[in-house]
Design a protein around this motif. Structure first.
Motif, short mmCIF file in Angstrom:
data_model
loop_
_atom_site.label_atom_id
_atom_site.label_comp_id
_atom_site.label_asym_id
_atom_site.label_seq_id
_atom_site.Cartn_x
_atom_site.Cartn_y
_atom_site.Cartn_z
N GLN A 1 64.59 24.31 63.45
CA GLN A 1 64.82 23.70 64.76
C GLN A 1 63.72 24.07 65.74
O GLN A 1 63.29 23.22 66.56
CB GLN A 1 66.18 24.16 65.30
N ALA A 2 63.23 25.31 65.68
CA ALA A 2 62.12 25.71 66.55
C ALA A 2 60.85 24.93 66.22
O ALA A 2 60.09 24.54 67.10
CB ALA A 2 61.87 27.20 66.41
N MET A 3 60.63 24.67 64.93
CA MET A 3 59.46 23.87 64.53
C MET A 3 59.56 22.45 65.07
O MET A 3 58.56 21.90 65.55
CB MET A 3 59.36 23.86 63.00
N LEU A 4 60.75 21.86 65.00
CA LEU A 4 60.93 20.51 65.51
C LEU A 4 60.75 20.46 67.02
O LEU A 4 60.16 19.50 67.56
CB LEU A 4 62.31 19.98 65.13
N CYS A 5 61.24 21.49 67.73
CA CYS A 5 61.10 21.51 69.19
C CYS A 5 59.64 21.63 69.62
O CYS A 5 59.26 21.14 70.70
CB CYS A 5 61.90 22.67 69.77
N ARG A 6 58.83 22.25 68.80
CA ARG A 6 57.41 22.40 69.12
C ARG A 6 56.56 21.25 68.60
O ARG A 6 55.33 21.29 68.71
CB ARG A 6 56.89 23.72 68.53
N GLY A 7 57.22 20.23 68.05
CA GLY A 7 56.49 19.06 67.57
C GLY A 7 55.79 19.26 66.26
O GLY A 7 54.83 18.55 65.94
N PHE A 8 56.24 20.20 65.48
CA PHE A 8 55.61 20.49 64.19
C PHE A 8 56.17 19.52 63.15
O PHE A 8 57.17 19.80 62.48
CB PHE A 8 55.90 21.94 63.79
N SER A 9 55.51 18.38 63.02
CA SER A 9 55.98 17.36 62.09
C SER A 9 54.99 17.08 60.98
O SER A 9 55.30 16.41 60.02
CB SER A 9 56.28 16.06 62.83
N ASN A 10 53.78 17.61 61.08
CA ASN A 10 52.76 17.34 60.09
C ASN A 10 51.83 18.54 60.02
O ASN A 10 51.51 19.15 61.04
CB ASN A 10 51.96 16.08 60.46
N ILE A 11 51.39 18.87 58.83
CA ILE A 11 50.52 20.03 58.68
C ILE A 11 49.19 19.83 59.38
O ILE A 11 48.51 20.77 59.75
CB ILE A 11 50.32 20.35 57.19
N ASN A 12 48.79 18.59 59.56
CA ASN A 12 47.54 18.32 60.25
C ASN A 12 47.61 18.63 61.73
O ASN A 12 46.60 18.55 62.43
CB ASN A 12 47.13 16.85 60.05
#
Length: 252
Positions: free
Chosen positions: A215-226
């Protein structure tokens, strides 16, 4: 619990070592991955009669270690663990195998099983030191970007990245759980009836923390390794220089 503390402290030490400044640290991550793979493959391909050639690879590795300013004690534990395992196999092979004398370097008569054991031990030490050097001189984000530039499938990079983060989280939760158990039971030893309960609690805690991390990754916009961008200080130039150094030491 103390062993887990030591593991945690060692991970912190490795992270601090990756932040040092040296010529090896400043090399591009992709070049270090390539040269490590080439180094390991070259060592594995050598025959057990070619023990002297391994000395050239050892000189090349020592040169890189000195250039990286990494303390030698950093390699002590990995080398000791691998040497004990490989040494045990070598002793078992020497004990059970039939004795066969061979002429080594046209000057010395040695037992074939002993020569195989020594070569295998030296190969293991060089391989462990090379991979350890890669780990302690390359930051995690730089390593992921280096693998991405080497066209490694993104799914594997995702797995490696999340595995490294998740293992640290599990380690922290396990230390907290064992500290709470020691305070409540007034003992440092876990009783056998309590193992299932502690394992169940660890599973639930790790599952909860994994959801929080996602959930923290999604909140920070982490959707792609690039989305991670690490500036490469040396690109193909560093790869070329690394291979020149490597082949210079391996041929000579």
């Amino acid at each position: 619990m103390f062993k887990l503390r030591n593991i945690q402290q060692r991970l912190i030490t490795i992270k601090k070592l990756t932040e040092l400044e040296s010529s090896v640290h400043n090399l591009d991550a992709a070049s270090k991955v390539l040269i490590t793979i080439g180094f390991v493959l070259a060592i594995i391909s050598l025959d057990y009669f070619e023990l002297p050639k391994l000395m050239y690879f050892a000189c090349y590795l020592i040169f890189l270690i000195r250039l990286s300013t990494i303390p030698l004690k950093t390699f002590l534990i990995p080398v000791m663990m691998s040497s004990i395992f490989v040494g045990s196999l070598g002793l078992a092979s020497w004990y059970w195998a039939e004795t066969e004398q061979i002429l080594f370097l046209n000057t010395v008569i040695v037992d074939k099983s002993v020569l195989i054991g020594l070569t295998l031990l030296l190969k293991t030490i060089l391989t462990v030191c090379a991979t350890t050097l890669l780990a302690v001189t390359t930051k995690k984000l730089e390593l992921y970007q280096g693998l991405l530039r080497l066209r490694v499938p993104e799914i594997f990079i995702w797995q490696l990245m999340l595995l490294g983060t998740y293992l640290q989280v599990i380690l922290n939760e396990c230390i907290k759980m064992l500290e709470a158990y020691a305070l409540r039971s007034n003992t440092q030893t876990i009783l056998w009836p309590d193992y299932p309960l502690l394992l169940g609690q660890l599973f639930l805690l790790s599952h909860k923390r994994a959801i929080q991390i996602y959930q923290a990754m999604l909140c920070r916009g982490f959707s792609n390794i690039n989305s991670f961008t690490v500036e490469s200080r040396f690109n193909y130039l560093s790869i070329t220089v690394s291979f020149i150094l490597f082949f210079y030491w391996s041929i000579n």
